[in-house]
Design an enzyme around this catalytic site. Structure first.
Site, short mmCIF file in Angstrom:
data_model
loop_
_atom_site.label_atom_id
_atom_site.label_comp_id
_atom_site.label_asym_id
_atom_site.label_seq_id
_atom_site.Cartn_x
_atom_site.Cartn_y
_atom_site.Cartn_z
N CYS A 51 0.82 -1.22 0.00
CA CYS A 51 0.00 0.00 0.00
C CYS A 51 0.85 1.26 0.00
O CYS A 51 0.84 2.01 -0.98
CB CYS A 51 -0.94 -0.01 1.19
SG CYS A 51 -2.02 -1.45 1.15
N LYS A 104 3.33 1.87 -3.10
CA LYS A 104 2.69 2.06 -4.41
C LYS A 104 1.74 3.27 -4.39
O LYS A 104 1.64 3.99 -5.38
CB LYS A 104 1.99 0.78 -4.87
CG LYS A 104 0.56 0.61 -4.42
CD LYS A 104 -0.11 -0.57 -5.10
CE LYS A 104 -1.37 -0.97 -4.37
NZ LYS A 104 -2.46 -0.01 -4.33
#
Ligand code: UGA
Length: 450
Positions: A279, A282
């Site tokens: 999470c 990115k």
């Protein structure tokens, strides 16, 4: 309500299971037939504390089903939660092709009105594109679609409790029908009208969650801005740690005092090997790209990313300083998962670290309580130990890469005896320097006096 969940990754599976837990009739689907087979057989494709219990309870009560045919799921759900992956493209942008694919599926298979809820993390304005895609792909149909963005704030390792006891529920909507339906879906969570299957401390008491109704664009922005801010906070703490090292200060004393200021807050200030997982890294990249495409110079985020990448260099530098020559030496590594209480190794600092150790010619002997099976697929040529003690056996340095609780309280005399050289490098500042010294270790950590 009858709810379909498309995508049974971390987010989809937790969302589907918890929606069933609070009383809805849920059907989950995934294009990975093997995953569905495992779930139908009562297995779990991921490790997530509490999830197995929620799933088995919901299935026993007949409220949760898994199916391999996505068309069946679309037909069954009045609300459809899109929980597919949005992995990074080579340029850092989010790959939205899975969302597009699901839009086509919903548009062509729906025979009754659908509330389409975007749960996957996506750049702002994706909801508008989703609406457009639905109307283009469904141009020969009379079915009405309502689109909403409902970002998730689930942390791996505590995802079930995060879903059932959130501090906020954000719903981005363009119309009242969507808002009303989402409120109905979340009513048990808002009213705390369910029996929580996961007990304390993962299940806090406290105020009911805030119900925040926003535009779709704002909801999407809230998610990216939140994760990017958390990443910024971590990189900030890591820079202060580097400075503390140079100045002979102790980062833990510094962040403890900083965190007591409610304007700063104490969480996400732990210095270490940096942030990983699927999470934060990115989302940070995708957010930078979104800003660039929108003509906004958000270079402070790029800096946060750069700082994060340098953590492994910094740590390896410390190892080299301690060992002099790394080549040919056996190094024990404790922790492979990107954080404790998960088996997820995606973008895990531990994995990057091991790649670096291999490049430098070290022999790695690693141990993780949950993530070794996954690690074997990406690191087939290292040795896997059966315990932390086994990883220490014969090692000239023991590196702590993930702060699993069990690594806090090892039998240190036993570790000491097992090692070829009693050197510990703590990449998560998990242990007490004084205690390690007492046990006779040469101990180095990050941002604290050695
Ligand atoms: C993160 C967010 O915390 C969730 O709110 C969000 O819903 C989720 O991403 C998502 O977008 O799905 P998660 O990826 O599970 O959750 O992991 P975090 O707990 O945020 O940790 C991320 C990384 O930061 C880990 O590698 C952790 O070790 C590192 N970290 C965390 C630090 O290095 N220092 C800290 O102080 C805190």
């Amino acid at each position: 309500m009858k709810i379909a969940v498309i995508g049974t990754g971390y987010v989809g599976l937790v969302t589907g299971a918890c929606l069933a837990e609070i009383g809805h009739d849920v059907i989950c689907t995934d294009n990975d037939a093997e995953k569905i087979r495992i779930l139908e057989a009562g297995g779990l494709p991921i490790y997530e504390p509490g999830l197995e219990k929620v799933i088995s309870r919901a299935r026993q009560q007949g409220r949760l089903r898994f199916c391999a045919n996505p068309a069946d799921a679309v037909a069954a759900g009045d609300a459809i939660f899109i929980c597919v992956g949005t992995p990074p493209l080579p340029n850092g942008d989010a790959d939205l092709s899975a969302i597009d694919h699901v839009a086509r599926l919903i548009a062509t298979e729906a025979r009754s009105p659908k509330l389409v809820v975007e749960k996957s993390t996506v750049p702002a304005r994706t909801g508008q594109e989703l609406k457009r895609a639905l109307s283009v792909y469904a141009r020969n149909s009379q079915v009405a679609f309502h689109v909403a963005s409902n970002p998730e704030f689930l942390r791996e390792g505590t995802a079930v409790a995060d879903f059932l006891h959130p501090n906020r529920i954000v719903v981005g909507v363009d119309d009242e029908i969507a808002e009303r339906q989402l409120r109905e879906i979340y009513r048990p969570v808002l009213d705390r009208a369910f029996q929580c299957p996961v007990h304390a401390p993962a299940c806090p008491e406290g105020p009911a969650p805030a119900w925040l109704v926003t535009t779709i664009n704002s909801a999407e922005l809230i998610k990216h801005a939140s994760n990017s801010f958390l990443a910024l906070k971590i990189s900030y703490a890591n820079m202060v740690a580097d400075l503390a090292e140079r100045l002979g200060a102790d980062i833990q004393e510094v962040v403890r005092a900083m965190g007591l200021d409610p304007r700063i807050g104490s969480s996400f200030l732990s210095a270490g090997l940096g942030f990983g997982g699927f999470c934060l890294p990115k989302d940070l990249q995708a957010f930078v790209h979104l800003a660039e495409r929108s003509g906004v110079d958000f270079s402070m985020l790029r800096e946060a990313e750069k700082i994060n990448r340098r953590r492994i260099d910094h740590f390896c530098g410390k190892l080299r300083e301690a060992l002099w020559v790394v080549r040919g030496k056996q190094i024990g590594v404790l922790g492979l998962a990107f954080k404790p209480n998960t088996d997820d190794i995606r973008f895990a600092p531990a994995i990057d670290l091991i790649h670096r150790l291999i490049e430098e010619g070290a022999r790695v002997r690693a141990y993780d309580p949950e993530a070794m099976d996954r690690a074997r697929a990406v690191l087939p040529h290292i040795e896997y130990a059966t315990s932390a003690y086994d990883a220490a056996q014969g090692s000239e340095a023991l590196l702590i890469a993930t702060e699993w609780d069990q690594f806090r309280s090892l039998d240190w005399p036993r570790v000491h005896q097992a090692m070829a050289r009693p050197l510990i490098l703590d990449g998560r500042n998990l242990l007490s320097p004084a205690e390690m010294k007492r046990h006779g270790f040469e101990y180095r950590s990050l941002g604290r006096p050695d």
